[in-house]
Write a protein that holds these residues in place. Structure first.
Motif, PDB file in Angstrom:
ATOM      1  N   UNK A   3      39.041  -7.629  65.430  1.00 21.02           N
ATOM      2  CA  UNK A   3      38.721  -8.872  65.273  1.00 21.02           C
ATOM      3  C   UNK A   3      38.567  -9.952  65.007  1.00 21.02           C
ATOM      4  N   UNK A   4      38.522 -10.773  65.947  1.00 18.65           N
ATOM      5  CA  UNK A   4      39.147 -12.344  65.405  1.00 18.65           C
ATOM      6  C   UNK A   4      38.866 -13.137  64.430  1.00 18.65           C
ATOM      7  N   UNK A   5      39.254 -13.297  63.439  1.00 21.69           N
ATOM      8  CA  UNK A   5      38.604 -13.974  61.960  1.00 21.69           C
ATOM      9  C   UNK A   5      38.560 -13.085  61.101  1.00 21.69           C
ATOM     10  N   UNK A   6      38.222 -12.023  61.154  1.00 18.95           N
ATOM     11  CA  UNK A   6      38.400 -10.937  60.342  1.00 18.95           C
ATOM     12  C   UNK A   6      39.587 -10.313  59.442  1.00 18.95           C
ATOM     13  N   UNK A   7      38.948 -10.479  58.278  1.00 23.16           N
ATOM     14  CA  UNK A   7      40.097  -9.885  57.462  1.00 23.16           C
ATOM     15  C   UNK A   7      40.331  -9.632  55.813  1.00 23.16           C
ATOM     16  N   UNK A   8      40.742  -8.857  55.820  1.00 22.61           N
ATOM     17  CA  UNK A   8      40.851  -8.137  53.769  1.00 22.61           C
ATOM     18  C   UNK A   8      42.054  -9.107  53.603  1.00 22.61           C
ATOM     19  N   UNK A   9      41.564  -9.599  51.971  1.00 23.99           N
ATOM     20  CA  UNK A   9      42.028 -10.177  50.944  1.00 23.99           C
ATOM     21  C   UNK A   9      42.660  -9.194  50.020  1.00 23.99           C
ATOM     22  N   UNK A  10      44.104 -10.216  49.154  1.00 26.28           N
ATOM     23  CA  UNK A  10      43.851  -8.761  48.357  1.00 26.28           C
ATOM     24  C   UNK A  10      44.327 -10.262  46.760  1.00 26.28           C
ATOM     25  N   UNK A  11      43.940 -10.234  45.645  1.00 32.36           N
ATOM     26  CA  UNK A  11      44.327 -10.885  44.993  1.00 32.36           C
ATOM     27  C   UNK A  11      45.991 -10.785  43.925  1.00 32.36           C
ATOM     28  N   UNK A  12      45.721 -10.896  42.797  1.00 35.78           N
ATOM     29  CA  UNK A  12      47.663 -10.839  42.132  1.00 35.78           C
ATOM     30  C   UNK A  12      47.265  -9.422  40.609  1.00 35.78           C
ATOM     31  N   UNK A  13      45.406  -9.736  41.395  1.00 32.35           N
ATOM     32  CA  UNK A  13      45.009  -8.636  39.841  1.00 32.35           C
ATOM     33  C   UNK A  13      44.765  -7.289  40.292  1.00 32.35           C
ATOM     34  N   UNK A  14      44.859  -7.517  42.138  1.00 29.97           N
ATOM     35  CA  UNK A  14      44.281  -6.227  42.951  1.00 29.97           C
ATOM     36  C   UNK A  14      43.331  -5.957  43.467  1.00 29.97           C
TER      37      UNK A  14
END
Length: 73
Positions: A30-41
């Protein structure tokens, strides 16, 4: 930028980045879909898009935090 199928196992396996950075896992189906993780978790799902072609900037919109009701399924 890591790519792969976004599953619960894949989201849980994303390493927490160093302070001030963010890690992303982009779905390869699914192009353009993602998951992001910050430095706090904190984990969030997002959509990245561009309107008007390559000459225009990309935009990212967070659609929800990982957990109920947002899951990879």
């Amino acid at each position: 930028m890591a790519t792969g199928r976004i599953t619960k196992r894949a989201v849980d396996a994303i390493p927490i980045p160093v302070a001030g950075k963010r890690a992303h896992l982009w779905d390869d189906e699914l192009r353009g879909f993602g998951c992001m993780v910050t430095d706090k978790g904190a984990k969030s799902y997002l959509v990245q898009y561009r309107i008007g072609g390559r000459g225009n900037p990309t935009r990212r919109i967070t659609i929800g935090k990982h957990g109920s009701p947002w899951t990879p399924d």
